[in-house]
Motif scaffolding. Structure first.
Motif, short mmCIF file in Angstrom:
data_model
loop_
_atom_site.label_atom_id
_atom_site.label_comp_id
_atom_site.label_asym_id
_atom_site.label_seq_id
_atom_site.Cartn_x
_atom_site.Cartn_y
_atom_site.Cartn_z
N GLN A 38 41.33 29.78 46.73
CA GLN A 38 42.79 29.70 46.62
C GLN A 38 43.29 30.00 45.21
OE1 GLN A 38 44.67 26.24 48.34
NE2 GLN A 38 43.31 26.22 50.10
N THR A 39 42.51 29.61 44.21
CA THR A 39 42.94 29.79 42.82
C THR A 39 42.35 31.04 42.16
OG1 THR A 39 41.12 28.39 42.05
CG2 THR A 39 43.24 27.31 42.49
N GLY A 40 41.47 31.75 42.88
CA GLY A 40 40.85 32.95 42.32
C GLY A 40 39.79 32.64 41.27
N THR A 41 39.24 31.44 41.33
CA THR A 41 38.19 31.03 40.36
C THR A 41 36.94 30.60 41.12
OG1 THR A 41 39.10 28.77 40.33
CG2 THR A 41 39.88 30.31 38.63
N LEU A 42 36.49 31.44 42.03
CA LEU A 42 35.37 31.07 42.90
C LEU A 42 34.09 30.82 42.12
CD1 LEU A 42 34.48 30.57 45.79
CD2 LEU A 42 34.01 33.01 46.03
N SER A 43 33.77 31.70 41.16
CA SER A 43 32.53 31.53 40.39
C SER A 43 32.55 30.22 39.61
CB SER A 43 32.33 32.71 39.44
OG SER A 43 33.37 32.77 38.49
N GLU A 44 33.71 29.89 39.02
CA GLU A 44 33.83 28.64 38.26
C GLU A 44 33.72 27.43 39.18
OE1 GLU A 44 37.09 26.34 35.40
OE2 GLU A 44 37.34 28.48 35.87
N SER A 45 34.34 27.50 40.36
CA SER A 45 34.29 26.38 41.31
C SER A 45 32.87 26.14 41.81
CB SER A 45 35.22 26.66 42.49
OG SER A 45 36.56 26.63 42.09
N ILE A 46 32.15 27.23 42.10
CA ILE A 46 30.77 27.09 42.57
C ILE A 46 29.87 26.53 41.47
CG2 ILE A 46 28.73 28.39 43.34
CD1 ILE A 46 30.60 30.16 44.96
N SER A 47 30.13 26.96 40.23
CA SER A 47 29.37 26.44 39.09
C SER A 47 29.62 24.94 38.90
CB SER A 47 29.76 27.20 37.82
OG SER A 47 29.00 26.74 36.72
N ARG A 48 30.90 24.52 39.03
CA ARG A 48 31.23 23.10 38.93
C ARG A 48 30.62 22.30 40.08
NH1 ARG A 48 37.67 22.93 37.24
NH2 ARG A 48 37.41 23.70 35.10
N MET A 61 26.15 35.61 39.57
CA MET A 61 26.42 36.95 40.08
C MET A 61 27.92 37.19 40.26
SD MET A 61 23.31 37.77 42.76
CE MET A 61 23.40 36.23 43.65
N LEU A 62 28.63 36.18 40.75
CA LEU A 62 30.09 36.32 40.90
C LEU A 62 30.76 36.51 39.56
CD1 LEU A 62 30.92 33.59 43.60
CD2 LEU A 62 31.22 36.07 43.85
N ASP A 63 30.28 35.78 38.57
CA ASP A 63 30.84 35.88 37.22
C ASP A 63 30.62 37.27 36.63
OD1 ASP A 63 32.29 34.41 35.27
OD2 ASP A 63 30.49 34.30 34.02
N ALA A 64 29.58 37.95 37.12
CA ALA A 64 29.29 39.31 36.65
C ALA A 64 30.09 40.36 37.42
CB ALA A 64 27.80 39.59 36.78
N GLY A 65 30.93 39.91 38.37
CA GLY A 65 31.78 40.83 39.11
C GLY A 65 31.14 41.43 40.36
N ILE A 66 30.03 40.84 40.82
CA ILE A 66 29.36 41.34 42.02
C ILE A 66 30.08 40.79 43.26
CG2 ILE A 66 27.17 41.35 43.30
CD1 ILE A 66 25.75 40.98 40.60
N PRO A 67 30.31 41.62 44.29
CA PRO A 67 30.99 41.16 45.51
C PRO A 67 30.23 40.01 46.17
CG PRO A 67 30.85 43.55 45.47
CD PRO A 67 30.01 43.06 44.34
N ILE A 68 30.98 39.13 46.83
CA ILE A 68 30.40 37.92 47.40
C ILE A 68 29.31 38.22 48.43
CG2 ILE A 68 32.27 37.76 49.11
CD1 ILE A 68 30.24 34.83 47.57
N ASN A 69 29.50 39.27 49.27
CA ASN A 69 28.47 39.55 50.27
C ASN A 69 27.16 40.01 49.63
OD1 ASN A 69 29.86 41.91 49.51
ND2 ASN A 69 29.22 43.00 51.34
N THR A 70 27.28 40.77 48.52
CA THR A 70 26.07 41.19 47.79
C THR A 70 25.42 39.99 47.12
OG1 THR A 70 27.10 43.33 47.37
CG2 THR A 70 25.17 42.78 46.05
N CYS A 71 26.24 39.10 46.58
CA CYS A 71 25.72 37.86 45.97
C CYS A 71 24.91 37.06 46.97
CB CYS A 71 26.87 37.01 45.44
SG CYS A 71 27.77 37.72 44.06
#
Length: 218
Positions: A152-162, A88-98
């Motif tokens: 911190q790096t602006g890659t939250l979706s990638e970090s959560i996926s990893r 969902m984050l990768d699709a651009g959905i806000p974190i609270n909605t996710c």
């Protein structure tokens, strides 16, 4: 917080305005001293009040966190939830909605409660990292570290996926270890049962046979 703790409402003047604040203390004199040390303004009066709702809510939250800390969260539902959030984050959905969508899909009771609390913290303006920190015992310190890195790096979706991939690898290794140790354990158990049967059933027969021939057991 101490059982003897009291609450004092302090009225004071700051920049020409009359204001109020609550100071917890065991005694009124100490509350006044703490107020003066804070340099908020000029003291007008101080009086004891009932415990404010905000403090009650904070106490309830701390008790709830302490109860949750005793619970262990299985990896499988947590990994599924992380992957759901990452997509969902990768699709651009806000974190609270996710988080809201992920919570609706969570079946595990305590994992659901943890994410509900994380959502409440985020909606109050706290970062995702700080919202997750109180649950590091359940979700793992690696979760806090990876989410912090992502923010911190602006890659939250990638970090959560990893993070989900890392936890999946840990889970798979645990399953393989259990399977690898299962066969030796079954073998040892079978040997113990067989030896017990020999001692109980076979040895007495030999003992009887040797007695018939008036010979002792070797």
């Amino acid at each position: 917080m101490s059982a003897n703790m009291k609450f004092f409402e302090i009225e004071y003047i700051s920049k020409g305005e009359r204001k109020k604040t609550i100071i917890p203390s065991v005694h009124k004199i100490k509350a006044i001293k703490n107020f003066k040390n804070s340099s908020l303004g000029v003291l007008v009066c101080a009086y004891e009040v009932n415990e404010p709702l905000s403090y009650k809510m904070q106490n309830l939250k701390e008790k709830f966190y302490s109860l949750l800390k005793k619970r262990k969260i299985p990896l499988e539902p947590y990994i599924i939830t992380l992957r759901h959030i990452a997509v969902m984050l990768d699709a651009g959905i806000p974190i609270n909605t996710c988080l809201k969508n992920a919570i609706n899909a969570i079946k595990h009771k305590y994992l659901k409660e943890i994410f509900q609390n994380i959502l409440l913290e985020i909606e109050s303006g706290i970062s995702l990292t700080n919202a997750v920190k109180p649950f590091s015992d359940q979700l793992g310190k690696i979760s806090v570290a990876m989410i912090d890195l992502g923010e911190q790096t602006g890659t939250l979706s990638e970090s959560i996926s990893r993070l989900a991939d890392t936890l999946q690898e840990i889970h798979d290794n645990r399953v393989r270890l259990k399977k690898a140790t299962r066969y030796p354990l079954i073998t040892i158990f079978a040997m113990i049962v067989a030896f017990s049967l020999v001692i109980i059933l076979v040895v007495p027969q030999f003992e009887k046979l040797f007695k018939d021939y008036q010979t002792g057991l070797p």
